[in-house]
Design a protein around this motif. Sequence first.
Motif, short mmCIF file in Angstrom:
data_model
loop_
_atom_site.label_atom_id
_atom_site.label_comp_id
_atom_site.label_asym_id
_atom_site.label_seq_id
_atom_site.Cartn_x
_atom_site.Cartn_y
_atom_site.Cartn_z
N ALA A 1 -56.45 -53.04 42.15
CA ALA A 1 -56.10 -54.32 42.79
C ALA A 1 -55.67 -54.10 44.24
O ALA A 1 -56.02 -54.89 45.13
CB ALA A 1 -54.99 -55.00 42.00
N VAL A 2 -54.93 -53.02 44.49
CA VAL A 2 -54.52 -52.70 45.86
C VAL A 2 -55.73 -52.44 46.74
O VAL A 2 -55.85 -52.95 47.86
CB VAL A 2 -53.57 -51.48 45.87
CG1 VAL A 2 -53.41 -50.91 47.28
CG2 VAL A 2 -52.20 -51.86 45.31
N LEU B 1 -53.45 -51.37 38.82
CA LEU B 1 -52.71 -51.71 40.04
C LEU B 1 -53.40 -51.10 41.26
O LEU B 1 -53.57 -51.77 42.29
CB LEU B 1 -51.27 -51.19 39.94
CG LEU B 1 -50.41 -51.34 41.20
CD1 LEU B 1 -50.27 -52.81 41.59
CD2 LEU B 1 -49.05 -50.69 41.00
N SER C 1 -46.63 -56.05 41.48
CA SER C 1 -47.88 -56.69 41.89
C SER C 1 -48.55 -55.88 43.00
O SER C 1 -47.89 -55.10 43.71
CB SER C 1 -47.63 -58.11 42.38
OG SER C 1 -46.91 -58.09 43.60
N ALA C 2 -49.84 -56.08 43.17
CA ALA C 2 -50.57 -55.40 44.25
C ALA C 2 -50.03 -55.81 45.61
O ALA C 2 -49.93 -54.98 46.53
CB ALA C 2 -52.06 -55.70 44.14
#
Length: 368
Positions: free
Chosen positions: A67-68, A64, A38-39
């Motif tokens: 999202a980060v 990813l 997950s981020a």
Amino acid sequence: MPHILSWQEQGQTRQAEWRHTAAQKPPTELAVAEPNLSAKAALKSFHQGQALLWRSDYHQAVQLLSAVKRQLPAATSPDFHTHRMQQAQRSRLANMLLVEIDPGHRLNLRRAPDVSAALTDVFGTPNREPFLLPLNLLLGFIGAHQWHKKGVEIPALGARIHVPFGVFSPLRGEYLNLIAAAPLPPRAQSAFDIGTGSGAIAALLAQRGLPAITATDNSPRAISCARDNFQRLGLTQITLLQADLFPESRADLIVCNPPWLPAKPAADIETALYDPGSAMLQAFLQGAPEHLNSGGQIWLIMSDLAEHLGLRRPGELAAHIAAAGLTVAQRLDTRPQHPKSRDATNPLAHARHQETVSLYILQPAQAT
């Protein structure tokens, strides 16, 4: 010296060079990322100084990273130095998701695009040994390569200029419009374009009819870029020379578009934007008169953005010009048209909205 990173993978210790284009410290640790990371978990690792090496699907990695970056604090300070620190922090964290580039500039991830041409644009000859690269940088290289192929339309030139990664792109065409409009010195036959970069200014001078032009730059990448553009445009009257500033000869017109901001670059690509202590600006002004033919002119393209950002004192540029024994014969001004100049949400909008770009037509004081 190259930075070598080590990590554990499938029970073995592996090593590879970590490549970067900015003045960032290498990660203190490296681990292989879980495919469904997950981020939030990725950011936790990044804040702890641990980079992650991606081995799964390429498009999943891009998602990813996106999202980060959405979770990273925006650079919002209106103070220039604080703004750059915030940008550097965002960049450091975004560059902690790595991919491995196999020999031949190949990216061995599922659904990965062919990145060999983009990486050859940046690094030259394809690698023989694997190396590690931030995915964020790789995406930037891919975008830059697309721009390189497409080219930048220069209305003042009526043609496209093609610019690879690492060479300043003439996206801000307002200063080229000033050069296209300014009257040439009477009976001018020769010109120098100092710090030619992509070659756009030299090409414009050639289009205006100057029969002998010498374009200089201290970057081999810029020289190669300018040469390709001149050949593409069929401009045979331009001589290219790799040099810090001036050729040994003299000219009727000497043109320079130096970096506009007297601050330290954080990456090699920023050297066209930042001039620590105005060193290049002052060296150009001090050296230009001895390379100028009698009756000639020196054209200096500058923005006053540095004054509005508090990086250059009011009157400082005028003092540099006077200290070089030069005087301003004429000044042509224009306002920027690029998107950032009209973006009210930009943290530096207070300065950008006031910016003026000027062409200073200079001549030795004793000639006035």
